[in-house]
Write an enzyme that holds these catalytic residues in place. Structure first.
Site, PDB file in Angstrom:
ATOM      1  N   SER A  76       0.851  -1.195   0.000  1.00  0.00           N
ATOM      2  CA  SER A  76       0.000   0.000   0.000  1.00  0.00           C
ATOM      3  C   SER A  76       0.880   1.236   0.000  1.00  0.00           C
ATOM      4  O   SER A  76       1.676   1.439   0.921  1.00  0.00           O
ATOM      5  CB  SER A  76      -0.888   0.015   1.244  1.00  0.00           C
ATOM      6  N   HIS A 102      -1.153  -1.191  -4.336  1.00  0.00           N
ATOM      7  CA  HIS A 102      -2.440  -0.882  -3.700  1.00  0.00           C
ATOM      8  C   HIS A 102      -2.504   0.626  -3.446  1.00  0.00           C
ATOM      9  O   HIS A 102      -1.643   1.192  -2.777  1.00  0.00           O
ATOM     10  CB  HIS A 102      -2.545  -1.667  -2.392  1.00  0.00           C
ATOM     11  N   ASP A 126      -4.705   3.725  -2.025  1.00  0.00           N
ATOM     12  CA  ASP A 126      -5.815   4.067  -1.133  1.00  0.00           C
ATOM     13  C   ASP A 126      -6.335   5.471  -1.421  1.00  0.00           C
ATOM     14  O   ASP A 126      -5.667   6.463  -1.138  1.00  0.00           O
ATOM     15  CB  ASP A 126      -5.341   3.996   0.324  1.00  0.00           C
ATOM     16  N   MET A 136      -8.872   8.206  -0.332  1.00  0.00           N
ATOM     17  CA  MET A 136      -9.667   8.566   0.858  1.00  0.00           C
ATOM     18  C   MET A 136     -10.170   9.995   0.716  1.00  0.00           C
ATOM     19  O   MET A 136      -9.430  10.870   0.267  1.00  0.00           O
ATOM     20  CB  MET A 136      -8.813   8.473   2.112  1.00  0.00           C
ATOM     21  N   HIS A 163      -8.222   1.129  -4.034  1.00  0.00           N
ATOM     22  CA  HIS A 163      -9.140   0.908  -2.906  1.00  0.00           C
ATOM     23  C   HIS A 163      -9.829   2.226  -2.592  1.00  0.00           C
ATOM     24  O   HIS A 163      -9.217   3.143  -2.042  1.00  0.00           O
ATOM     25  CB  HIS A 163      -8.316   0.388  -1.709  1.00  0.00           C
ATOM     26  N   MET A 185     -12.061   4.546  -0.594  1.00  0.00           N
ATOM     27  CA  MET A 185     -12.709   4.789   0.701  1.00  0.00           C
ATOM     28  C   MET A 185     -13.367   6.155   0.598  1.00  0.00           C
ATOM     29  O   MET A 185     -12.900   7.153   1.153  1.00  0.00           O
ATOM     30  CB  MET A 185     -11.664   4.719   1.827  1.00  0.00           C
ATOM     31  N   MET A 207     -11.529  -6.074   5.381  1.00  0.00           N
ATOM     32  CA  MET A 207     -10.682  -5.117   6.113  1.00  0.00           C
ATOM     33  C   MET A 207     -10.316  -5.713   7.464  1.00  0.00           C
ATOM     34  O   MET A 207     -11.193  -6.137   8.220  1.00  0.00           O
ATOM     35  CB  MET A 207     -11.411  -3.787   6.335  1.00  0.00           C
ATOM     36  N   ASP A 239      -6.520  -6.439   4.260  1.00  0.00           N
ATOM     37  CA  ASP A 239      -5.894  -5.117   4.253  1.00  0.00           C
ATOM     38  C   ASP A 239      -5.916  -4.537   5.664  1.00  0.00           C
ATOM     39  O   ASP A 239      -6.987  -4.304   6.224  1.00  0.00           O
ATOM     40  CB  ASP A 239      -6.666  -4.217   3.274  1.00  0.00           C
TER      41      ASP A 239
HETATM   42  C1  DX5 Z   1      -6.081   1.525   5.584  1.00  0.00           C
HETATM   43  C2  DX5 Z   1      -5.681   1.232   4.172  1.00  0.00           C
HETATM   44  C3  DX5 Z   1      -4.575   0.277   4.059  1.00  0.00           C
HETATM   45  C4  DX5 Z   1      -3.285   0.712   4.744  1.00  0.00           C
HETATM   46  C5  DX5 Z   1      -2.633  -0.540   5.245  1.00  0.00           C
HETATM   47  O1  DX5 Z   1      -7.324   2.109   5.597  1.00  0.00           O
HETATM   48  O2  DX5 Z   1      -6.776   0.702   3.442  1.00  0.00           O
HETATM   49  O3  DX5 Z   1      -4.335  -0.083   2.709  1.00  0.00           O
HETATM   50  O4  DX5 Z   1      -2.413   1.402   3.917  1.00  0.00           O
HETATM   51  O5  DX5 Z   1      -1.485  -0.184   5.940  1.00  0.00           O
HETATM   52  P1  DX5 Z   1      -0.794  -1.176   6.985  1.00  0.00           P
HETATM   53  O6  DX5 Z   1      -0.343  -2.366   6.227  1.00  0.00           O
HETATM   54  O7  DX5 Z   1       0.315  -0.338   7.538  1.00  0.00           O
HETATM   55  O8  DX5 Z   1      -1.835  -1.515   8.021  1.00  0.00           O
HETATM   56 ZN    ZN Z   2      -6.353  -0.153   1.455  1.00  0.00          ZN
END
Ligand code: DX5
Ligand code: ZN
Length: 219
Positions: free
Chosen positions: A6, A29, A31, A33, A62, A64, A133, A171
């Site tokens: 990620s 990956h 993210d 947000m 991903h 969010m 998750m 994740d």
């Molecule tokens: C959290 C993200 C993850 C995050 C995971 O909401 O969706 O992808 O980056 O990071 P680690 O592996 O550090 O928990």
């Molecule tokens: Zn993620």
């Protein structure tokens, strides 16, 4: 067994070189947000498109975000490999999954730790992947919530009982200590942020995670 680092844990000012430091990855990956669905803000469509310009690797996006029924298909339109939306954020998940697939991306639905896997039952035939998750979405570096491991087994069992070929992604808080347990529970795609980016040799860490998952799955 696929390891998807990620980039939330990467240095955002130097993302191009950060991508170059994790070439053992099976996909990146990403993210997205929006500060509404989760209490954190990263980047959006334009940044994801720029990332595509500097790598040929698959992007596993991903989302969010709220209003994902409107915005989700736009990520498929720019050609990312897969788009994951949260079932909690979609008003019409079946239609959204179809819209994303119609634009050529693989599609996944995610469940937060308190959302039961059964919420995905109807949607399952429309999906390429389920994301369980293993932390509350929003931030990297959290500890895996143990009770989510049972949900990985439930997701695997649900897909097996329907004879569907669905990837199961986990994740949040994935490390070399827990990846074998997650693989045994039925996960085959592992997001790892801090455990990869903190490592002195990131590629070696990715390879280690993959090997541990493969060995655990073989039993
Ligand atoms: C959290 C993200 C993850 C995050 C995971 O909401 O969706 O992808 O980056 O990071 P680690 O592996 O550090 O928990
Ligand atoms: Zn993620």
């Amino acid at each position: 067994m696929h390891i998807h680092p990620s980039i939330l844990s990467a240095d955002f000012v130097n993302l191009e070189s950060e991508l170059g430091s994790i070439l053992s990855a099976d996909a990146y990956h990403v993210d997205v947000m929006d500060n509404h669905f989760v209490p954190n803000l990263t980047f959006g469509l334009q940044m994801v498109q720029s990332l595509q310009g500097v790598t040929k690797r698959d992007l596993d996006v991903h989302l969010m975000i709220t209003d994902v029924d409107v915005h989700g298909p736009k990520y498929a339109e720019i050609g990312v490999a897969s788009v994951t939306f949260h079932i909690e954020a979609s008003l019409n998940p079946v239609q959204l999954a179809r819209d994303i697939r119609a634009k050529g991306s693989k599609v996944a639905a995610a469940v937060k730790p308190n959302t039961p896997v059964s919420a995905l039952a109807e949607l399952l035939p429309e999906l390429d992947m389920v994301l369980v998750m293993t932390v509350e979405p929003g931030f990297g570096g959290q500890k895996l919530i143990e009770s989510t491991i049972a949900k990985v087994s439930q997701a695997r069992e649900l897909s097996r009982s329907r004879a569907l070929e669905i990837a199961i992604q986990v994740d949040g808080g994935v490390t070399e200590e827990n990846i074998a347990t997650l693989a045994k529970a039925g996960a085959d795609t592992f997001v790892a942020g801090s455990s990869v980016f903190k490592a002195v040799d990131r590629n070696r860490q990715i390879d280690l995670l993959r090997t541990l998952a493969q060995e655990a799955a073989r039993g």
